[in-house]
Design a protein around this motif. Structure first.
Motif, PDB file in Angstrom:
ATOM      1  N   CYS A  44       0.830  -1.207   0.000  1.00 35.16           N
ATOM      2  CA  CYS A  44       0.000   0.000   0.000  1.00 35.16           C
ATOM      3  C   CYS A  44       0.865   1.257   0.000  1.00 35.16           C
ATOM      4  O   CYS A  44       0.600   2.220  -0.745  1.00 35.16           O
TER       5      CYS A  44
ATOM      6  N   LEU B 225       1.057   4.032  -3.112  1.00 36.03           N
ATOM      7  CA  LEU B 225       0.651   5.415  -2.855  1.00 36.03           C
ATOM      8  C   LEU B 225       1.840   6.343  -2.708  1.00 36.03           C
ATOM      9  O   LEU B 225       1.671   7.549  -2.506  1.00 36.03           O
TER      10      LEU B 225
ATOM     11  N   LEU C 136      -6.371   7.929  -0.460  1.00 31.42           N
ATOM     12  CA  LEU C 136      -7.166   7.245  -1.479  1.00 31.42           C
ATOM     13  C   LEU C 136      -8.426   8.033  -1.821  1.00 31.42           C
ATOM     14  O   LEU C 136      -8.840   8.099  -2.981  1.00 31.42           O
TER      15      LEU C 136
ATOM     16  N   LYS D  25      -7.339  10.807  -4.026  1.00 33.08           N
ATOM     17  CA  LYS D  25      -6.994  10.355  -5.369  1.00 33.08           C
ATOM     18  C   LYS D  25      -8.223   9.909  -6.153  1.00 33.08           C
ATOM     19  O   LYS D  25      -8.217   9.898  -7.386  1.00 33.08           O
ATOM     20  N   ALA D  26      -9.304   9.525  -5.431  1.00 34.05           N
ATOM     21  CA  ALA D  26     -10.525   9.098  -6.114  1.00 34.05           C
ATOM     22  C   ALA D  26     -11.133  10.229  -6.918  1.00 34.05           C
ATOM     23  O   ALA D  26     -11.843  10.004  -7.913  1.00 34.05           O
TER      24      ALA D  26
ATOM     25  N   LEU E  30      -5.293   7.155 -10.012  1.00 34.31           N
ATOM     26  CA  LEU E  30      -5.347   5.694  -9.958  1.00 34.31           C
ATOM     27  C   LEU E  30      -6.531   5.203 -10.777  1.00 34.31           C
ATOM     28  O   LEU E  30      -7.596   5.815 -10.773  1.00 34.31           O
TER      29      LEU E  30
ATOM     30  N   THR F  62      -7.178  -0.535  -9.431  1.00 35.01           N
ATOM     31  CA  THR F  62      -6.082  -0.351  -8.476  1.00 35.01           C
ATOM     32  C   THR F  62      -6.582   0.308  -7.203  1.00 35.01           C
ATOM     33  O   THR F  62      -6.197  -0.075  -6.095  1.00 35.01           O
ATOM     34  N   HIS F  63      -7.441   1.296  -7.373  1.00 33.15           N
ATOM     35  CA  HIS F  63      -8.005   2.007  -6.219  1.00 33.15           C
ATOM     36  C   HIS F  63      -8.763   1.030  -5.318  1.00 33.15           C
ATOM     37  O   HIS F  63      -8.594   1.034  -4.093  1.00 33.15           O
ATOM     38  N   GLU F  64      -9.602   0.183  -5.921  1.00 32.52           N
ATOM     39  CA  GLU F  64     -10.398  -0.763  -5.153  1.00 32.52           C
ATOM     40  C   GLU F  64      -9.506  -1.790  -4.449  1.00 32.52           C
ATOM     41  O   GLU F  64      -9.742  -2.150  -3.294  1.00 32.52           O
TER      42      GLU F  64
ATOM     43  N   TYR G  22      -7.829  -0.077  -1.497  1.00 31.34           N
ATOM     44  CA  TYR G  22      -8.773   0.150  -0.403  1.00 31.34           C
ATOM     45  C   TYR G  22      -9.047  -1.156   0.331  1.00 31.34           C
ATOM     46  O   TYR G  22      -9.076  -1.197   1.568  1.00 31.34           O
TER      47      TYR G  22
END
Length: 334
Positions: A184, A188, A209, A212-213, A219, A223-225, A228
């Motif tokens: 992580c 990030l 996150l 960044k969303a 992202l 990748t984001h999911e 998280y």
């Protein structure tokens, strides 16, 4: 832990809880929010102003989150000690006298009102069905360990972790936790001091996150999911260790662990209660910050660390005393 320094207390609660009808209810009961991981200056400023009021009462949960572990606590965050010191010092600058302000450790333990055997059996069956595991016996503990092994093996495979053949379960848990945390941080592009608490790191990464969303170039959705989900796993398995159930096989400890496993396997972020509880409280000896005023002036960081450790010990010790209280007797399931 209650910080007592106006008749109704205020409660400092994580911002995520202020959604829907619950948010309105919390506000009416004296709760206000803090955004974890963001250095929420507005919330901190409001807390300091509340603490400066005459006979103010403030309830803070110094673990900074719910561990879903009934008999063990996570490391306390120092802010619960630092904030009242700051407020009292601010008063002292005006009055030339450091006022009394009491830290009151309160331990909260929940007990199931009815036998949890049916709850445990149903939970084990659901997890065993998911992994295709045959129960083998009616004994809960070996079944729990087989399910736990399946969960651990899946995590190791997903993150490409190959533990040494002689690694015990706690070694494997630590390695997995460390691997996921590093992944992580690398994704990030953030780093933290070595002694920075895991939960504090996770909250800061989750805040990043969220930021960044809103940036379509930061992202991609997949990748984001994944990141998280990894941060949620870190929170879910932060306090877990091998031996938690085996040492004191109570209904509560079984269900604590099964809840964690269900959160991982069935992707449940906020688990529903599994039965009616009653809450038990044990109040420890108050600590007057006034007695530490001179020490705080000499070494703020060490004084805060010392009192944080002292409060954490009291809360954990009182939890253990309640577990062995004869009212009711410990309901062993092994």
């Amino acid at each position: 832990m209650t910080i007592t320094c106006a008749s109704l207390p205020n409660y400092l609660v994580a911002h995520e809880n202020f959604k829907g009808w619950l948010g309105g209810f919390l506000q009416k009961t004296g709760c206000y929010s803090i955004r974890r991981g963001l250095g929420d200056r507005r919330s901190i400023s409001h807390t300091l102003e509340l603490l400066k009021k005459d006979r103010a009462r403030m309830v803070i949960f110094p673990e900074g989150g719910c561990s879903f572990q009934n008999d063990a606590i996570m490391p306390f965050r120092t802010g619960a000690i630092q904030l009242p010191f700051q407020a009292m010092q601010s008063i002292a600058k005006k009055t030339k006298e450091f006022p009394p302000c009491y830290l009151v450790p309160i331990s909260i333990k929940y007990r199931y009102l009815k036998s949890g055997k049916n709850i445990i059996e149903k939970s084990l069956q659901n997890l065993e069905k998911h992994f295709g595991i045959k129960p083998g016996s009616s004994d809960f503990y070996p079944r729990l360990r087989r399910v736990s092994e399946a969960v651990m093996s899946n995590l190791e495979e997903e993150y490409d972790i190959k533990p040494p053949a002689d690694a015990d379960w706690n070694d494997r848990i630590r390695t997995t936790r460390k691997t996921v945390l590093q992944l992580c941080q690398d994704e990030l592009d953030v780093s933290f001091p070595e002694d920075f608490p895991l939960r504090e790191r996770v909250y800061k990464m989750q805040a990043l996150l969220i930021e960044k969303a809103n940036d379509e170039f930061a992202l991609d959705l997949e990748t984001h999911e994944k990141l998280y989900q990894s941060t949620m796993r870190l929170l879910n398995f932060d306090a877990i260790y091998d031996g938690y159930v085996g040492a004191y096989p109570t209904t509560e400890r079984f269900i604590d662990t099964l809840t964690r496993l269900e959160r991982e396997v069935f992707k449940v972020e906020i688990p529903q209660p599994k039965g009616l509880h009653e809450g038990w409280l044990k109040i420890g000896d108050p600590i007057n910050l006034q007695d530490y005023a001179d020490q705080y002036k000499g070494d703020r960081q060490d004084t805060i660390a010392q009192l944080t450790e002292k409060m954490q010990f009291q809360v954990q010790n009182n939890l253990m005393e309640m577990m062995f209280d004869d009212r009711p007797k410990m309901d062993s399931l092994v």
